[in-house]
Design a protein around this motif. Sequence first.
Motif, PDB file in Angstrom:
ATOM      1  N   ALA A 214       0.826  -1.213   0.000  1.00  0.00           N
ATOM      2  CA  ALA A 214       0.000   0.000   0.000  1.00  0.00           C
ATOM      3  C   ALA A 214       0.858   1.260   0.000  1.00  0.00           C
ATOM      4  CB  ALA A 214      -0.929  -0.010   1.206  1.00  0.00           C
ATOM      5  N   VAL A 215       1.978   1.227   0.713  1.00  0.00           N
ATOM      6  CA  VAL A 215       2.883   2.382   0.736  1.00  0.00           C
ATOM      7  C   VAL A 215       3.418   2.648  -0.667  1.00  0.00           C
ATOM      8  CG1 VAL A 215       5.132   3.191   1.553  1.00  0.00           C
ATOM      9  CG2 VAL A 215       3.513   2.180   3.168  1.00  0.00           C
ATOM     10  N   GLN A 216       3.717   1.583  -1.411  1.00  0.00           N
ATOM     11  CA  GLN A 216       4.166   1.754  -2.795  1.00  0.00           C
ATOM     12  C   GLN A 216       3.073   2.386  -3.653  1.00  0.00           C
ATOM     13  OE1 GLN A 216       5.676  -2.465  -3.500  1.00  0.00           O
ATOM     14  NE2 GLN A 216       7.249  -1.290  -4.566  1.00  0.00           N
ATOM     15  N   ILE A 217       1.851   1.943  -3.467  1.00  0.00           N
ATOM     16  CA  ILE A 217       0.722   2.476  -4.255  1.00  0.00           C
ATOM     17  C   ILE A 217       0.506   3.950  -3.952  1.00  0.00           C
ATOM     18  CG2 ILE A 217      -1.756   2.257  -4.698  1.00  0.00           C
ATOM     19  CD1 ILE A 217      -1.531  -0.701  -3.955  1.00  0.00           C
ATOM     20  N   ALA A 218       0.773   4.361  -2.713  1.00  0.00           N
ATOM     21  CA  ALA A 218       0.563   5.755  -2.314  1.00  0.00           C
ATOM     22  C   ALA A 218       1.438   6.725  -3.101  1.00  0.00           C
ATOM     23  CB  ALA A 218       0.820   5.908  -0.814  1.00  0.00           C
ATOM     24  N   ASP A 219       2.492   6.219  -3.748  1.00  0.00           N
ATOM     25  CA  ASP A 219       3.365   7.089  -4.544  1.00  0.00           C
ATOM     26  C   ASP A 219       2.730   7.472  -5.883  1.00  0.00           C
ATOM     27  OD1 ASP A 219       5.375   7.137  -2.664  1.00  0.00           O
ATOM     28  OD2 ASP A 219       6.409   5.391  -3.476  1.00  0.00           O
ATOM     29  N   PHE A 220       1.663   6.757  -6.285  1.00  0.00           N
ATOM     30  CA  PHE A 220       1.009   7.051  -7.557  1.00  0.00           C
ATOM     31  C   PHE A 220      -0.089   8.096  -7.352  1.00  0.00           C
ATOM     32  CE2 PHE A 220       2.834   2.864  -8.036  1.00  0.00           C
ATOM     33  CZ  PHE A 220       3.273   2.816  -9.341  1.00  0.00           C
ATOM     34  N   ASP A 221      -0.418   8.818  -8.430  1.00  0.00           N
ATOM     35  CA  ASP A 221      -1.488   9.813  -8.318  1.00  0.00           C
ATOM     36  C   ASP A 221      -2.846   9.116  -8.286  1.00  0.00           C
ATOM     37  OD1 ASP A 221      -2.242   9.177 -10.949  1.00  0.00           O
ATOM     38  OD2 ASP A 221      -1.051  10.783 -11.806  1.00  0.00           O
ATOM     39  N   VAL A 222      -3.909   9.900  -8.094  1.00  0.00           N
ATOM     40  CA  VAL A 222      -5.254   9.351  -7.902  1.00  0.00           C
ATOM     41  C   VAL A 222      -5.700   8.498  -9.078  1.00  0.00           C
ATOM     42  CG1 VAL A 222      -7.692   9.953  -7.665  1.00  0.00           C
ATOM     43  CG2 VAL A 222      -5.974  11.184  -6.315  1.00  0.00           C
ATOM     44  N   GLU A 223      -5.493   8.982 -10.308  1.00  0.00           N
ATOM     45  CA  GLU A 223      -5.948   8.249 -11.489  1.00  0.00           C
ATOM     46  C   GLU A 223      -5.284   6.875 -11.582  1.00  0.00           C
ATOM     47  OE1 GLU A 223      -6.385   8.796 -16.340  1.00  0.00           O
ATOM     48  OE2 GLU A 223      -4.932  10.026 -15.234  1.00  0.00           O
ATOM     49  N   HIS A 224      -3.991   6.835 -11.355  1.00  0.00           N
ATOM     50  CA  HIS A 224      -3.279   5.570 -11.491  1.00  0.00           C
ATOM     51  C   HIS A 224      -3.522   4.651 -10.293  1.00  0.00           C
ATOM     52  CE1 HIS A 224      -0.871   8.308 -14.180  1.00  0.00           C
ATOM     53  NE2 HIS A 224      -1.335   7.389 -14.995  1.00  0.00           N
ATOM     54  N   GLN A 225      -3.868   5.214  -9.146  1.00  0.00           N
ATOM     55  CA  GLN A 225      -4.323   4.379  -8.037  1.00  0.00           C
ATOM     56  C   GLN A 225      -5.643   3.691  -8.398  1.00  0.00           C
ATOM     57  OE1 GLN A 225      -4.283   5.792  -3.968  1.00  0.00           O
ATOM     58  NE2 GLN A 225      -2.572   7.182  -4.368  1.00  0.00           N
ATOM     59  N   GLU A 226      -6.501   4.407  -9.108  1.00  0.00           N
ATOM     60  CA  GLU A 226      -7.757   3.816  -9.573  1.00  0.00           C
ATOM     61  C   GLU A 226      -7.468   2.650 -10.516  1.00  0.00           C
ATOM     62  OE1 GLU A 226     -10.881   4.341  -8.902  1.00  0.00           O
ATOM     63  OE2 GLU A 226     -10.979   6.273  -7.859  1.00  0.00           O
ATOM     64  N   TRP A 227      -6.494   2.815 -11.407  1.00  0.00           N
ATOM     65  CA  TRP A 227      -6.111   1.741 -12.337  1.00  0.00           C
ATOM     66  C   TRP A 227      -5.572   0.545 -11.562  1.00  0.00           C
ATOM     67  CZ3 TRP A 227      -2.996   4.556 -16.796  1.00  0.00           C
ATOM     68  CH2 TRP A 227      -3.865   5.423 -17.472  1.00  0.00           C
ATOM     69  N   ILE A 228      -4.728   0.806 -10.581  1.00  0.00           N
ATOM     70  CA  ILE A 228      -4.140  -0.280  -9.780  1.00  0.00           C
ATOM     71  C   ILE A 228      -5.233  -1.045  -9.041  1.00  0.00           C
ATOM     72  CG2 ILE A 228      -2.673  -0.770  -7.779  1.00  0.00           C
ATOM     73  CD1 ILE A 228      -0.900   1.584  -8.703  1.00  0.00           C
ATOM     74  N   TYR A 229      -6.185  -0.308  -8.495  1.00  0.00           N
ATOM     75  CA  TYR A 229      -7.298  -0.949  -7.792  1.00  0.00           C
ATOM     76  C   TYR A 229      -8.086  -1.853  -8.738  1.00  0.00           C
ATOM     77  CZ  TYR A 229     -11.839  -1.526  -5.549  1.00  0.00           C
ATOM     78  OH  TYR A 229     -12.999  -2.063  -5.033  1.00  0.00           O
ATOM     79  N   GLU A 230      -8.382  -1.338  -9.932  1.00  0.00           N
ATOM     80  CA  GLU A 230      -9.136  -2.118 -10.917  1.00  0.00           C
ATOM     81  C   GLU A 230      -8.362  -3.363 -11.333  1.00  0.00           C
ATOM     82  OE1 GLU A 230     -11.018  -1.563 -15.415  1.00  0.00           O
ATOM     83  OE2 GLU A 230     -10.640   0.209 -14.166  1.00  0.00           O
ATOM     84  N   TYR A 231      -7.054  -3.219 -11.538  1.00  0.00           N
ATOM     85  CA  TYR A 231      -6.213  -4.360 -11.918  1.00  0.00           C
ATOM     86  C   TYR A 231      -6.230  -5.418 -10.819  1.00  0.00           C
ATOM     87  CZ  TYR A 231      -2.095  -7.117 -13.138  1.00  0.00           C
ATOM     88  OH  TYR A 231      -1.253  -8.154 -13.441  1.00  0.00           O
ATOM     89  N   PHE A 232      -6.103  -4.996  -9.587  1.00  0.00           N
ATOM     90  CA  PHE A 232      -6.072  -5.944  -8.477  1.00  0.00           C
ATOM     91  C   PHE A 232      -7.403  -6.682  -8.360  1.00  0.00           C
ATOM     92  CE2 PHE A 232      -6.862  -7.029  -4.020  1.00  0.00           C
ATOM     93  CZ  PHE A 232      -5.771  -7.844  -3.761  1.00  0.00           C
ATOM     94  N   GLU A 233      -8.509  -5.965  -8.508  1.00  0.00           N
ATOM     95  CA  GLU A 233      -9.816  -6.597  -8.396  1.00  0.00           C
ATOM     96  C   GLU A 233     -10.032  -7.626  -9.505  1.00  0.00           C
ATOM     97  OE1 GLU A 233     -11.895  -6.698  -6.107  1.00  0.00           O
ATOM     98  OE2 GLU A 233     -11.373  -5.033  -4.821  1.00  0.00           O
ATOM     99  N   LYS A 234      -9.480  -7.361 -10.677  1.00  0.00           N
ATOM    100  CA  LYS A 234      -9.652  -8.278 -11.806  1.00  0.00           C
ATOM    101  C   LYS A 234      -8.722  -9.487 -11.714  1.00  0.00           C
ATOM    102  CE  LYS A 234     -11.357  -5.097 -15.363  1.00  0.00           C
ATOM    103  NZ  LYS A 234     -11.073  -4.479 -16.687  1.00  0.00           N
TER     104      LYS A 234
END
Length: 316
Positions: A214-234
């Motif tokens: 999660a700390v690594q993900i926090a380095d990304f901006d909001v839009e790319h965090q949304e992409w990461i979330y979608e990728y993880f869910e899929k």
Amino acid sequence: MAVKREKVHLESLNELLGAPDVVDGQTEIRIDQIVPFKDHPFKVLDDERMDDLVESIKKNGVLVPVTVRPNDNGGYEMISGHRRMHASKIAGLTTIPAIIKEMSDDEAIIAMVDSNMQREEILPSERAFSLKMKMEAMRRQGTRSDRKSTSDTEYRKSDDDTSDTQYQKYNSAGIVGKGVGLKEAQVRRYIQLTGLIPKVLNLVDQKRISIITAVQIADFDVEHQEWIYEYFEKNGVLMKEQLTAAKKEDFENMTKYSFFQLLNQSIPALKDTGRLDISRKTLNRYFPKEYSTTRCEEIILSLLADWKKERDEADV
């Protein structure tokens, strides 16, 4: 025969003025006079633990008084006791025992965080935002004590400069950590979680992704965090190697599809150790418990030989 006289209640000065009576340092306050602490980071959930608390209050009352401070509207702001107040409302109480304390905003924040940190179960999101609030409050206190405009990174304790207020301002994460049993690096790691979008932070609370990830993900901006979330869910997988590779890329012309491709290509290959280990617990699901490991191995190899023979015959 003596006549039994009815007792007459004489209103106290506090009752006449509408102020609460104080007994042993605590008083009964109307619940509708109390407002929650602003930006309170701890969640009040209607779960089994809340049900137990409600039942306890119905039987025994509120055993531990809440702590409040007076506000500017003639009421009170809750410092410690949000769960007890919520349970009291459900239990049908209209008043709650309280201790009233005068506090500054920063003193109230520190007291609120410290009191809630004593709870048995704290979600990572709660810990993250509460630690951030306390550290910022401590830094403001240090700033008011020391009016120098020196930048935060210059507040290092040295042989020439041993100012306690300067050291507190620079090392507040370490001081906050000592109060809750965390190292300075852990405090800073938790505070980084406050940069996550709510969807990803919920994954941390649900223990679906680790705090390190999660700390690594926090380095990304909001839009790319949304992409990461979608990728993880899929896909149900997210490794540090994938995020490390993604950080090196230029996102200016990257689409979500190309981002997903990058993550897929960055999954590290599994290492083949050349060993196949099967636990005794797994073997017991298929073999009688009195079978030795050697006997189980002989049967497995025999079955594999039959399986290979069938495959070879099918290929002819």
